[in-house]
Design a protein around this motif. Structure first.
Motif, mmCIF file in Angstrom:
data_model
loop_
_atom_site.group_PDB
_atom_site.id
_atom_site.type_symbol
_atom_site.label_atom_id
_atom_site.label_comp_id
_atom_site.label_asym_id
_atom_site.label_seq_id
_atom_site.Cartn_x
_atom_site.Cartn_y
_atom_site.Cartn_z
ATOM 1 N N UNK A 1 -4.998 -22.874 45.903
ATOM 2 C CA UNK A 1 -5.081 -21.717 45.002
ATOM 3 C C UNK A 1 -5.413 -20.499 45.862
ATOM 4 N N UNK A 2 -4.509 -20.173 46.788
ATOM 5 C CA UNK A 2 -4.804 -19.176 47.817
ATOM 6 C C UNK A 2 -3.658 -18.173 47.981
ATOM 7 N N UNK A 3 -3.965 -16.892 48.122
ATOM 8 C CA UNK A 3 -2.934 -15.876 48.318
ATOM 9 C C UNK A 3 -2.535 -15.752 49.785
ATOM 10 N N UNK A 4 -1.354 -15.207 50.007
ATOM 11 C CA UNK A 4 -0.887 -14.894 51.354
ATOM 12 C C UNK A 4 -1.415 -13.511 51.719
ATOM 13 N N UNK A 5 -2.355 -13.463 52.645
ATOM 14 C CA UNK A 5 -2.983 -12.188 52.999
ATOM 15 C C UNK A 5 -2.140 -11.370 53.970
ATOM 16 N N UNK A 6 -1.037 -11.937 54.453
ATOM 17 C CA UNK A 6 -0.198 -11.205 55.403
ATOM 18 C C UNK A 6 0.855 -10.351 54.721
ATOM 19 N N UNK A 7 1.034 -10.545 53.412
ATOM 20 C CA UNK A 7 2.053 -9.795 52.668
ATOM 21 C C UNK A 7 1.385 -8.921 51.608
ATOM 22 N N UNK A 8 1.459 -7.602 51.704
ATOM 23 C CA UNK A 8 0.863 -6.725 50.687
ATOM 24 C C UNK A 8 1.491 -6.962 49.321
ATOM 25 N N UNK A 9 0.698 -6.791 48.266
ATOM 26 C CA UNK A 9 1.223 -6.977 46.923
ATOM 27 C C UNK A 9 0.199 -6.619 45.866
ATOM 28 N N UNK A 10 0.652 -6.666 44.619
ATOM 29 C CA UNK A 10 -0.220 -6.433 43.468
ATOM 30 C C UNK A 10 -0.565 -7.779 42.865
ATOM 31 N N UNK A 11 -1.849 -8.127 42.877
ATOM 32 C CA UNK A 11 -2.325 -9.402 42.360
ATOM 33 C C UNK A 11 -3.080 -9.158 41.055
ATOM 34 N N UNK A 12 -2.663 -9.839 39.998
ATOM 35 C CA UNK A 12 -3.341 -9.738 38.704
ATOM 36 C C UNK A 12 -4.144 -11.016 38.495
ATOM 37 N N UNK A 13 -5.451 -10.863 38.292
ATOM 38 C CA UNK A 13 -6.363 -11.990 38.142
ATOM 39 C C UNK A 13 -6.856 -12.060 36.705
ATOM 40 N N UNK A 14 -6.778 -13.233 36.107
ATOM 41 C CA UNK A 14 -7.251 -13.444 34.740
ATOM 42 C C UNK A 14 -8.263 -14.574 34.782
ATOM 43 N N UNK A 15 -9.524 -14.261 34.440
ATOM 44 C CA UNK A 15 -10.598 -15.243 34.576
ATOM 45 C C UNK A 15 -11.531 -15.185 33.382
ATOM 46 N N UNK A 16 -12.233 -16.293 33.155
ATOM 47 C CA UNK A 16 -13.278 -16.341 32.126
ATOM 48 C C UNK A 16 -14.442 -17.148 32.667
ATOM 49 N N UNK A 17 -15.664 -16.704 32.352
ATOM 50 C CA UNK A 17 -16.854 -17.433 32.749
ATOM 51 C C UNK A 17 -16.936 -17.657 34.247
#
Length: 372
Positions: free
Chosen positions: A122-138
């Motif tokens: 569950x990890x993003x690629x930090x070498x490629x710029x982008x817009x990340x949308x995070x949806x979380x609860x608790x």
């Protein structure tokens, strides 16, 4: 998270590459930070010789182990610190939780804990710029904090939008750190707190983070065509609602990543018997782990992990609920039946990967490779 098929020809490349399987090590607790009434952040002091093994990617988790009344108990917790920092986990008390109660109410700096090196995809690629949308609860915020801070620090072009649901202001984990992150990156970090049991000035931010509210939030705050990745972490119902909303918006599946911090309310396919019969059907199963193969007759009425652990006690596992992915292995010969999966990506399943804690032998002969 806590209490909590045979491969096709020409299968696509699995999402996560093969890697040296982490082992448990005794490490000292460096600090315990109170986040709110029922949650803490626990950081660990990693010796220099173990630093390479505990280097983590944002969004990964650590598995903790302790012996309780002669039982080997294990739980996985997401790392909340950014890439390159000291590993730190966020823990919220689960009612009746054997591990969470201990970590929140008893553990102290200087105590020694058995910890396995980081795992998870569950990890993003930090070498490629982008817009990340995070949806979380608790407590689903725990890996999201690591992802958000790491993504924003990686370059000057990436953006993060976070929708975070809680009951009340006092139950918000990492409230101060999220506020600091907003102050540090005001133009690139968008934060929306949604409270279900406490009124907020904006009606849109008051209530449960369900499908209708998510759809309205996304419509008002996100240009879907410009969002590169969507990260979902929380209760099963919220994750399912978010997936349905994103599917209706036409978001490609490969841009949606999910992780559950608790899946105990999700029904599992019925097993054939609670306990395997001594004279019941069996398969000849070969287990490959750390370069060593072991073959034995295993019951088809018990999971591969439960049966094989009797002859290979070194098999890796944590939650045994199909959530953490620690027991992941690849079926390289034969057929198996995976009943439950909250950890593997579709490409991994297609490539023959299973969660052995949720998988039963089907064919007469079967080979599962933990080293793949």
């Amino acid at each position: 998270m806590e209490d909590l098929m045979a491969p096709e020809a020409a299968a696509p490349t699995p999402v996560r590459p093969a890697r040296r399987r982490p082992a448990f090590h005794s490490v000292k607790v460096a600090a315990v930070q109170r986040l709110c009434e029922d949650a803490v952040a626990v950081s660990f002091d990693i010796p220099d010789e173990l630093a390479p093994e505990f280097a983590f990617a944002p969004g990964q988790s650590l598995t903790l182990r302790r012996e309780v009344d002669g039982r080997d108990e294990r739980r996985s917790y997401s790392i909340c610190s950014p890439a390159g920092a000291r590993p730190r986990i966020g823990v919220r008390v689960v009612p009746g939780g054997l591990f969470s109660s201990w970590l929140v109410n008893e553990i102290a700096p200087g105590d020694t804990v058995e910890v396995m090196g980081p795992v998870g995809a569950f990890t993003p690629d930090l070498t490629t710029p982008g817009h990340h949308v995070l949806i979380a609860a608790g407590s689903g915020i725990t890996p999201m904090l690591s992802i958000a801070e790491s993504v924003l620090a990686a370059d000057d072009a990436s953006q993060v939008t976070l929708f975070y649901g809680n009951r009340r202001t006092g139950s918000v984990m990492f409230a101060d750190e999220l506020a600091d992150l907003k102050d540090l990156y005001p133009a690139r970090f968008q934060l929306a707190h949604v409270l279900s049991r406490e009124p907020r000035e904006a009606e849109l931010l008051t209530g449960r983070l369900d499908a209708d509210r998510l759809a309205a939030l996304i419509d008002g705050l996100v240009d879907v065509s410009e969002a590169d990745h969507w990260w979902l972490c929380g209760p099963h119902g919220m994750v399912v609602d978010a997936q349905q909303v994103l599917a209706a918006l036409g978001v490609p599946e490969d841009r949606i990543h999910r992780e559950l911090f608790f899946a105990g309310d999700e029904p599992v396919a019925p097993v054939r018997h609670e306990e395997p019969r001594a004279d019941g059907p069996a398969s000849e199963v070969t287990v490959v782990l750390d370069g060593r193969s072991t073959t034995s007759a295993l019951s088809r009425e018990a999971t591969i992990l439960d049966s094989a652990a009797r002859i290979r006690p070194d098999l890796p596992f944590a939650c045994k609920g199909g959530v953490c992915g620690t027991c992941r292995a690849r079926v390289t010969e034969g057929e198996a039946d995976m009943r439950r999966n909250f950890a593997l990506e579709p490409a991994e399943v297609t490539a023959g990967y299973v969660l052995t804690c949720q998988t039963y032998p089907v064919s007469d002969t079967l080979t599962v490779d933990y080293d793949s």
